[in-house]
Each structure stands twice: as structure tokens, then as C-alpha cells.
Write a protein that holds these residues in place. Structure first.
Motif, PDB file in Angstrom:
ATOM      1  N   PRO A 155       0.838  -1.210   0.000  1.00  0.00           N
ATOM      2  CA  PRO A 155       0.000   0.000   0.000  1.00  0.00           C
ATOM      3  C   PRO A 155       0.870   1.257   0.000  1.00  0.00           C
ATOM      4  O   PRO A 155       1.950   1.271   0.607  1.00  0.00           O
ATOM      5  CB  PRO A 155      -0.804  -0.125   1.304  1.00  0.00           C
ATOM      6  CG  PRO A 155      -0.788  -1.576   1.622  1.00  0.00           C
ATOM      7  CD  PRO A 155       0.535  -2.088   1.138  1.00  0.00           C
ATOM      8  N   TYR A 156       0.398   2.312  -0.644  1.00  0.00           N
ATOM      9  CA  TYR A 156       1.192   3.533  -0.768  1.00  0.00           C
ATOM     10  C   TYR A 156       1.633   4.079   0.584  1.00  0.00           C
ATOM     11  O   TYR A 156       2.782   4.494   0.754  1.00  0.00           O
ATOM     12  CB  TYR A 156       0.406   4.612  -1.525  1.00  0.00           C
ATOM     13  CG  TYR A 156       1.113   5.957  -1.507  1.00  0.00           C
ATOM     14  CD1 TYR A 156       2.282   6.146  -2.244  1.00  0.00           C
ATOM     15  CD2 TYR A 156       0.633   7.011  -0.730  1.00  0.00           C
ATOM     16  CE1 TYR A 156       2.948   7.355  -2.212  1.00  0.00           C
ATOM     17  CE2 TYR A 156       1.298   8.228  -0.691  1.00  0.00           C
ATOM     18  CZ  TYR A 156       2.458   8.396  -1.441  1.00  0.00           C
ATOM     19  OH  TYR A 156       3.123   9.598  -1.397  1.00  0.00           O
ATOM     20  N   GLU A 157       0.748   4.066   1.577  1.00  0.00           N
ATOM     21  CA  GLU A 157       1.094   4.632   2.876  1.00  0.00           C
ATOM     22  C   GLU A 157       2.216   3.863   3.568  1.00  0.00           C
ATOM     23  O   GLU A 157       2.869   4.376   4.479  1.00  0.00           O
ATOM     24  CB  GLU A 157      -0.136   4.684   3.797  1.00  0.00           C
ATOM     25  CG  GLU A 157      -0.767   3.348   4.118  1.00  0.00           C
ATOM     26  CD  GLU A 157      -1.807   2.921   3.097  1.00  0.00           C
ATOM     27  OE1 GLU A 157      -2.573   1.981   3.383  1.00  0.00           O
ATOM     28  OE2 GLU A 157      -1.862   3.541   2.008  1.00  0.00           O
ATOM     29  N   GLU A 158       2.487   2.625   3.133  1.00  0.00           N
ATOM     30  CA  GLU A 158       3.578   1.819   3.698  1.00  0.00           C
ATOM     31  C   GLU A 158       4.790   1.791   2.772  1.00  0.00           C
ATOM     32  O   GLU A 158       5.810   1.203   3.113  1.00  0.00           O
ATOM     33  CB  GLU A 158       3.098   0.388   3.943  1.00  0.00           C
ATOM     34  CG  GLU A 158       1.930   0.275   4.908  1.00  0.00           C
ATOM     35  CD  GLU A 158       1.416  -1.142   5.034  1.00  0.00           C
ATOM     36  OE1 GLU A 158       2.139  -2.071   4.586  1.00  0.00           O
ATOM     37  OE2 GLU A 158       0.305  -1.332   5.557  1.00  0.00           O
ATOM     38  N   ARG A 159       4.670   2.438   1.623  1.00  0.00           N
ATOM     39  CA  ARG A 159       5.698   2.335   0.588  1.00  0.00           C
ATOM     40  C   ARG A 159       6.752   3.431   0.738  1.00  0.00           C
ATOM     41  O   ARG A 159       7.091   4.138  -0.213  1.00  0.00           O
ATOM     42  CB  ARG A 159       5.034   2.405  -0.790  1.00  0.00           C
ATOM     43  CG  ARG A 159       5.810   1.731  -1.911  1.00  0.00           C
ATOM     44  CD  ARG A 159       5.132   1.987  -3.238  1.00  0.00           C
ATOM     45  NE  ARG A 159       3.795   1.440  -3.293  1.00  0.00           N
ATOM     46  CZ  ARG A 159       2.823   1.921  -4.046  1.00  0.00           C
ATOM     47  NH1 ARG A 159       3.031   3.001  -4.791  1.00  0.00           N
ATOM     48  NH2 ARG A 159       1.633   1.365  -4.046  1.00  0.00           N
ATOM     49  N   ASN A 160       7.259   3.576   1.939  1.00  0.00           N
ATOM     50  CA  ASN A 160       8.319   4.547   2.190  1.00  0.00           C
ATOM     51  C   ASN A 160       9.668   3.836   2.102  1.00  0.00           C
ATOM     52  O   ASN A 160       9.892   2.819   2.763  1.00  0.00           O
ATOM     53  CB  ASN A 160       8.141   5.185   3.573  1.00  0.00           C
ATOM     54  CG  ASN A 160       9.198   6.235   3.857  1.00  0.00           C
ATOM     55  OD1 ASN A 160      10.318   5.918   4.227  1.00  0.00           O
ATOM     56  ND2 ASN A 160       8.832   7.498   3.675  1.00  0.00           N
ATOM     57  N   LEU A 161      10.563   4.383   1.293  1.00  0.00           N
ATOM     58  CA  LEU A 161      11.825   3.722   1.010  1.00  0.00           C
ATOM     59  C   LEU A 161      12.660   3.518   2.268  1.00  0.00           C
ATOM     60  O   LEU A 161      13.269   2.456   2.464  1.00  0.00           O
ATOM     61  CB  LEU A 161      12.611   4.556  -0.008  1.00  0.00           C
ATOM     62  CG  LEU A 161      13.775   3.896  -0.731  1.00  0.00           C
ATOM     63  CD1 LEU A 161      13.357   2.571  -1.355  1.00  0.00           C
ATOM     64  CD2 LEU A 161      14.303   4.843  -1.799  1.00  0.00           C
ATOM     65  N   ILE A 162      12.710   4.519   3.148  1.00  0.00           N
ATOM     66  CA  ILE A 162      13.488   4.391   4.381  1.00  0.00           C
ATOM     67  C   ILE A 162      12.889   3.314   5.277  1.00  0.00           C
ATOM     68  O   ILE A 162      13.603   2.466   5.820  1.00  0.00           O
ATOM     69  CB  ILE A 162      13.522   5.733   5.138  1.00  0.00           C
ATOM     70  CG1 ILE A 162      14.073   6.852   4.244  1.00  0.00           C
ATOM     71  CG2 ILE A 162      14.356   5.595   6.412  1.00  0.00           C
ATOM     72  CD1 ILE A 162      15.474   6.637   3.769  1.00  0.00           C
ATOM     73  N   ARG A 163      11.577   3.328   5.411  1.00  0.00           N
ATOM     74  CA  ARG A 163      10.929   2.329   6.252  1.00  0.00           C
ATOM     75  C   ARG A 163      11.134   0.916   5.695  1.00  0.00           C
ATOM     76  O   ARG A 163      11.411  -0.030   6.447  1.00  0.00           O
ATOM     77  CB  ARG A 163       9.431   2.617   6.378  1.00  0.00           C
ATOM     78  CG  ARG A 163       8.702   1.634   7.277  1.00  0.00           C
ATOM     79  CD  ARG A 163       7.213   1.919   7.355  1.00  0.00           C
ATOM     80  NE  ARG A 163       6.934   3.083   8.201  1.00  0.00           N
ATOM     81  CZ  ARG A 163       6.401   4.205   7.767  1.00  0.00           C
ATOM     82  NH1 ARG A 163       6.097   4.341   6.473  1.00  0.00           N
ATOM     83  NH2 ARG A 163       6.163   5.200   8.590  1.00  0.00           N
ATOM     84  N   LEU A 164      11.024   0.763   4.394  1.00  0.00           N
ATOM     85  CA  LEU A 164      11.123  -0.564   3.790  1.00  0.00           C
ATOM     86  C   LEU A 164      12.498  -1.194   3.973  1.00  0.00           C
ATOM     87  O   LEU A 164      12.601  -2.401   4.194  1.00  0.00           O
ATOM     88  CB  LEU A 164      10.784  -0.486   2.295  1.00  0.00           C
ATOM     89  CG  LEU A 164       9.307  -0.248   1.955  1.00  0.00           C
ATOM     90  CD1 LEU A 164       9.138  -0.079   0.448  1.00  0.00           C
ATOM     91  CD2 LEU A 164       8.439  -1.391   2.463  1.00  0.00           C
ATOM     92  N   VAL A 165      13.569  -0.396   3.862  1.00  0.00           N
ATOM     93  CA  VAL A 165      14.907  -0.998   3.981  1.00  0.00           C
ATOM     94  C   VAL A 165      15.176  -1.471   5.410  1.00  0.00           C
ATOM     95  O   VAL A 165      16.072  -2.285   5.642  1.00  0.00           O
ATOM     96  CB  VAL A 165      16.017  -0.030   3.520  1.00  0.00           C
ATOM     97  CG1 VAL A 165      15.902   0.257   2.040  1.00  0.00           C
ATOM     98  CG2 VAL A 165      16.007   1.267   4.319  1.00  0.00           C
ATOM     99  N   PHE A 166      14.404  -0.961   6.365  1.00  0.00           N
ATOM    100  CA  PHE A 166      14.557  -1.422   7.744  1.00  0.00           C
ATOM    101  C   PHE A 166      13.574  -2.540   8.102  1.00  0.00           C
ATOM    102  O   PHE A 166      13.858  -3.329   9.005  1.00  0.00           O
ATOM    103  CB  PHE A 166      14.363  -0.250   8.719  1.00  0.00           C
ATOM    104  CG  PHE A 166      15.578   0.615   8.876  1.00  0.00           C
ATOM    105  CD1 PHE A 166      16.523   0.366   9.859  1.00  0.00           C
ATOM    106  CD2 PHE A 166      15.787   1.684   8.012  1.00  0.00           C
ATOM    107  CE1 PHE A 166      17.649   1.160   9.998  1.00  0.00           C
ATOM    108  CE2 PHE A 166      16.917   2.489   8.134  1.00  0.00           C
ATOM    109  CZ  PHE A 166      17.846   2.236   9.127  1.00  0.00           C
ATOM    110  N   THR A 167      12.447  -2.613   7.418  1.00  0.00           N
ATOM    111  CA  THR A 167      11.407  -3.576   7.815  1.00  0.00           C
ATOM    112  C   THR A 167      11.374  -4.837   6.959  1.00  0.00           C
ATOM    113  O   THR A 167      11.001  -5.900   7.463  1.00  0.00           O
ATOM    114  CB  THR A 167      10.016  -2.922   7.774  1.00  0.00           C
ATOM    115  OG1 THR A 167       9.765  -2.432   6.453  1.00  0.00           O
ATOM    116  CG2 THR A 167       9.926  -1.777   8.760  1.00  0.00           C
ATOM    117  N   ARG A 168      11.739  -4.730   5.704  1.00  0.00           N
ATOM    118  CA  ARG A 168      11.606  -5.887   4.819  1.00  0.00           C
ATOM    119  C   ARG A 168      12.868  -6.749   4.846  1.00  0.00           C
ATOM    120  O   ARG A 168      13.967  -6.309   4.512  1.00  0.00           O
ATOM    121  CB  ARG A 168      11.305  -5.434   3.387  1.00  0.00           C
ATOM    122  CG  ARG A 168       9.983  -4.703   3.242  1.00  0.00           C
ATOM    123  CD  ARG A 168       8.791  -5.571   3.663  1.00  0.00           C
ATOM    124  NE  ARG A 168       8.572  -6.683   2.776  1.00  0.00           N
ATOM    125  CZ  ARG A 168       7.562  -6.761   1.916  1.00  0.00           C
ATOM    126  NH1 ARG A 168       6.664  -5.780   1.853  1.00  0.00           N
ATOM    127  NH2 ARG A 168       7.414  -7.797   1.153  1.00  0.00           N
TER     128      ARG A 168
END
Length: 288
Positions: A155-168
């Protein structure tokens, strides 16, 4: 960010930059009684031609009067890059672009014009990601979906590049040197953070990241300031194996303030061949 937060960010930045400079690099004796790495406050003041008390107050984040000419002297003393100077001025003088009437709404991604969509499509052999000033991913090409993630499923609201590199976990496993991988994104994010000093979203996001991801704080404090970092990245892709990419980050012209991050396969490796093989596989087997 409010005034207290802005001054604290300025204080943290000045301390970090001072610690990076070797005394001998500016003609000072290294000495044996230094308790901290880098220069002392009084040494920075001397190099900048300002009083030690004034510089100490500046670095402590006190609300004091500063001028562009004095900041120029401090920037020279600290050997700041162009992007680092912009960051310093934005925090000390509140000269960032700000948000004004153009407040970005998290649930409304910026529009990508047809020309930019065409560029994404044409860069078939280069994974490419388009992000906004808050590092939300607003566009990508097929190559990026194969190498990184199928962003369409996020989802777009979760598609933050900084957040993704830490969570995925997929992205943590992908980069051979994950911290090096993250550093490029954080350098761009910090440049935007300084540019939009009036946007309170940044401070809220940073607070969330610190609380949720313990390793974020240290990496953020150590991060550089760069609007266009050039990085060579080594990936260990689950299906393609070793892949080498050169990251090039470009500002996209227009009012949306978008950034285009292009991962160009290293010409001295088999990366491009492996990437084409990934793309030619059925979609169902293309996820890392």
C-alpha cells in the motif's frame, strides 16, 4: 520541525562534522590529551575567525543570532560539501523551502507525467525508483520490481523507502553491506529534512523510526548529507546471485520535487545479463 527540534538537529550536525576532521589535516598538532575525535570547539572557532563562546553557543543549539557570512566561515572550517552547507544554512537560518501552501498529503501520491513514465519504461536494464521528498515510492520500473520488491503489492502509505529498507527482510538480505546500502537513502533523506524545515512530518517519522528500529538511530546520526550520492552496491539476489550496481540519484524537474534513483549494472560484471534473465522469467517466479 519546531524551533527546539531544529536547533537540536543543528547541534547534532555540527558536533558530527567537527568529529570528522583530523587536527593534522588543518595544520594542528594531533596532541595526546584529546578526549574526543576530531577538532575541539575552540579550534573550529579559531579556524572560522569567530569567538569561542559564540561557536560553543551555536553548537549547543542556543537561539543566537547568525548571519550567512559567519556561517560561510564555519562551513569552511568544517570542510562542508555543497549539500552539507545547504543543510547547515537551512537549520541555522531557517532557509529551507518549507511547505507553505503545498502541504503534501500522505494519501495523495504525486503524479508522474507521461514523459517520466516513458523514461521508466525505457530504462529496461536499469532498476529505477521514483520517490518524493518524503522518500515515498511513487513510481518504479519492471527491473526494480524484479531486483527489489513488487512495490505494487505494498500500500502507498507503507511504501516509504526508508521504512522498507529497515522492515523488509528481503532488502536486508539483498545487500551484501546493508549499512552501506542504507547510507545512500539516508543521505538523500537528510538533505530533504534540512530543505523542508517547516514540515513537521519529518520529525514524526524520525521519532517513529527510532522507536520501532533500534539500529536506525545510530545510522541516522552517522549519515551524510547528499542530494545525489554515488554508490557502488553489491547485491546477493536470491535467484540471480551476485549483482553489482552503480546508484545515480537525479532530481526530477517540476513542482512535485521528485527524485529518480537509477541502478546501473556494473559494466565489468554479468549483472545486466542476469537482470535480463530475471525479467524474461514468468512473473510468478520473479520475486526475490
Amino acid at each position: 520541525m519546531n524551533q527546539q527540534t531544529r536547533l537540536q538537529a543543528l547541534s547534532t550536525f555540527l558536533k558530527a562534522q567537527r568529529a570528522k576532521i583530523l587536527p593534522q589535516s588543518v595544520g594542528l598538532a594531533p596532541g595526546t590529551r584529546r578526549r574526543t575525535p576530531g577538532l575541539r570547539r575552540e579550534e573550529v572557532a579559531q579556524l572560522a575567525g569567530v569567538s569561542s563562546t559564540w561557536y560553543t553557543w551555536l553548537e549547543q543549539g542556543r537561539d543566537i543570532k547568525v548571519s550567512p557570512s559567519v556561517l560561510d566561515a564555519v562551513a569552511r572550517a568544517l570542510q562542508l560539501t555543497v549539500d552539507e552547507r545547504k543543510y547547515l544554512y537551512a537549520l541555522a537560518l531557517e532557509t529551507g523551502t518549507g511547505v507553505g501552501q503545498d502541504v503534501q498529503k500522505e494519501d495523495e501520491p504525486p503524479k508522474i507525467n507521461p514523459a517520466l513514465k516513458r523514461i521508466l519504461k525505457e530504462l529496461r536494464s536499469c532498476p529505477t525508483i521514483i520517490s518524493d521528498r518524503r522518500s515515498h515510492i511513487v513510481g518504479w520500473n519492471e527491473a526494480a520490481a524484479h531486483v527489489f520488491l513488487d512495490f505494487e503489492q505494498i500500500p502507498y502509505e507503507e511504501r516509504n523507502l526508508i521504512r522498507l529498507v529497515f522492515t523488509r527482510k528481503e532488502l536486508r538480505r539483498l545487500a551484501v553491506n546493508w549499512e552501506h546500502f542504507v547510507s545512500g537513502f539516508l543521505a538523500i533523506f537528510r538533505a530533504n529534512y534540512g530543505q523542508y524545515v517547516e514540515d513537521e512530518w519529518y520529525e514524526q517519522f524520525l521519532s517513529e523510526m527510532r522507536q520501532v528500529h533500534p539500529d536506525f538511530h545510530e545510522l541516522w546520526e552517522q549519515s551524510r548529507v547528499s542530494s545525489a550520492p554515488e554508490v557502488l552496491l553489491e547485491f546477493r539476489h536470491a535467484k540471480a546471485g551476485k549483482m553489482l550496481f552503480h546508484l545515480t540519484s537525479l532530481q526530477v524537474s517540476g513542482s512535485a520535487d521528485l527524485r529518480c534513483s537509477i541502478y546501473t549494472p556494473d559494466p565489468n560484471s554479468a549483472t545486466e545479463t542476469k537482470l535480463r534473465q530475471l525479467i524474461d522469467r514468468p512473473v510468478s517466479s520473479s520475486k526475490p
